[in-house]
Design an enzyme around this catalytic site. Structure first.
Site, short mmCIF file in Angstrom:
data_model
loop_
_atom_site.label_atom_id
_atom_site.label_comp_id
_atom_site.label_asym_id
_atom_site.label_seq_id
_atom_site.Cartn_x
_atom_site.Cartn_y
_atom_site.Cartn_z
CG HIS A 1 46.09 48.52 51.35
ND1 HIS A 1 45.17 49.46 51.75
CD2 HIS A 1 45.48 47.85 50.33
CE1 HIS A 1 44.08 49.38 51.02
NE2 HIS A 1 44.23 48.42 50.15
CB CYS B 1 39.70 45.00 51.38
SG CYS B 1 38.97 45.42 49.79
CG HIS C 1 44.19 44.13 48.21
ND1 HIS C 1 43.85 44.07 49.55
CD2 HIS C 1 43.71 45.31 47.77
CE1 HIS C 1 43.18 45.16 49.89
NE2 HIS C 1 43.08 45.94 48.82
CG HIS D 1 56.89 48.99 43.10
ND1 HIS D 1 56.70 50.12 42.36
CD2 HIS D 1 56.58 47.94 42.30
CE1 HIS D 1 56.30 49.78 41.14
NE2 HIS D 1 56.20 48.46 41.08
CD GLU E 1 42.04 51.92 48.76
OE1 GLU E 1 41.10 51.11 48.69
OE2 GLU E 1 42.88 51.91 49.66
N1 LIG Z 1 35.50 53.83 52.37
C1 LIG Z 1 36.41 52.89 52.00
N2 LIG Z 1 36.00 51.67 51.62
C2 LIG Z 1 36.90 50.77 51.21
C3 LIG Z 1 38.27 51.10 51.16
C4 LIG Z 1 38.69 52.39 51.59
O1 LIG Z 1 39.87 52.74 51.61
N3 LIG Z 1 37.73 53.25 51.99
N4 LIG Z 1 39.17 50.20 50.69
C5 LIG Z 1 38.81 49.02 50.21
C6 LIG Z 1 39.81 48.12 49.57
O2 LIG Z 1 41.11 48.41 49.98
C7 LIG Z 1 39.84 48.23 48.04
O3 LIG Z 1 40.18 49.54 47.69
C8 LIG Z 1 38.58 47.80 47.38
O4 LIG Z 1 37.76 48.88 47.01
P1 LIG Z 1 36.53 48.70 46.05
O5 LIG Z 1 36.16 50.01 45.47
O6 LIG Z 1 35.46 47.96 46.77
O7 LIG Z 1 37.22 47.77 44.97
P2 LIG Z 1 36.68 47.12 43.65
O8 LIG Z 1 37.76 46.27 43.09
O9 LIG Z 1 35.36 46.50 43.88
O10 LIG Z 1 36.58 48.42 42.76
P3 LIG Z 1 35.70 48.70 41.45
O11 LIG Z 1 36.34 49.94 40.89
O12 LIG Z 1 34.30 48.94 41.94
O13 LIG Z 1 35.83 47.50 40.58
C9 LIG Z 1 37.42 48.55 50.36
N5 LIG Z 1 36.51 49.55 50.80
ZN LIG Z 2 42.76 47.99 48.82
#
Ligand SMILES: Nc1nc2c(c(=O)[nH]1)N=C([C@H](O)[C@H](O)COP(=O)(O)OP(=O)(O)OP(=O)(O)O)CN2
Ligand SMILES: [Zn+2]
Length: 155
Positions: free
Chosen positions: A16, A25, A29, A78, A143
């Site tokens: 997405h 994001c 990715h 996928h 996620e």
């Molecule tokens: N409230 C939300 N914030 C974010 C979403 C979402 O769906 N709701 N999605 C994203 C991105 O798609 C992605 O999921 C990144 O998330 P994030 O937790 O920041 O990713 P990390 O790789 O940093 O995860 P860690 O587990 O902390 O390594 C962004 N925000």
């Molecule tokens: Zn994401």
């Protein structure tokens, strides 16, 4: 009276992008998504009919699995989740290109955040499980291992 619920966990892989996201994001990715679906019986009791394969259950875990797989997991696995109202023209170009090459694209009318997915999946499953006397109490969508959203059916 004690009300019992059961929960089943699912995973799928999906791509997405989050239009207008100030961080990484906004790029296309993917995640290995995880979802937990919690269900209970509307009639607030377990199945009681003697000899019924589902006696003593809310619903057979296997039955629950098959419905959720059919309605949510298999279509999404996928795929690229495409927000058809995205303000980012690149998202439309990506979806069009993927479709042109026969790749898996799932169109949604919402920005594909974990929150929107959890809410949408709860709605879809609620319609489906209505006929089985089952109430979807909550849907949780992860996620990443540390980030998840919860949608709860208000009583
Ligand atoms: N409230 C939300 N914030 C974010 C979403 C979402 O769906 N709701 N999605 C994203 C991105 O798609 C992605 O999921 C990144 O998330 P994030 O937790 O920041 O990713 P990390 O790789 O940093 O995860 P860690 O587990 O902390 O390594 C962004 N925000
Ligand atoms: Zn994401």
């Amino acid at each position: 009276m004690v009300n019992v619920s059961i929960t089943k966990e699912f995973t799928w892989d999906m791509a997405h992008m989050l239009a207008c996201h100030e961080g990484l994001c906004k790029n296309i990715h993917g995640h290995t998504y995880k979802m937990q679906v919690e269900v209970t019986r509307k009639s607030k009791d377990l199945i009681t009919s003697p000899g019924n394969s589902e006696e003593g259950m809310v619903i057979d875990f296997n039955h629950l699995k098959n419905i959720v797989k059919d309605k949510i997991i298999d279509p999404l696995d996928h795929a690229f989740m495409y927000w058809c109202q995205s303000p980012d023209s690149l998202e439309h170009e990506i979806a069009e290109l993927l479709r042109k090459h026969g790749r898996k694209v799932v169109t949604v009318t919402y920005k594909p955040t974990a929150e929107e997915m959890a809410r949408n999946f709860l709605e879809i499953l609620s319609h489906e499980f209505d006929k089985h006397d089952i109430l979807i109490r909550s849907v949780k969508v992860w996620e990443t291992p540390t980030s998840f959203a919860t949608a709860v059916r208000e009583e």
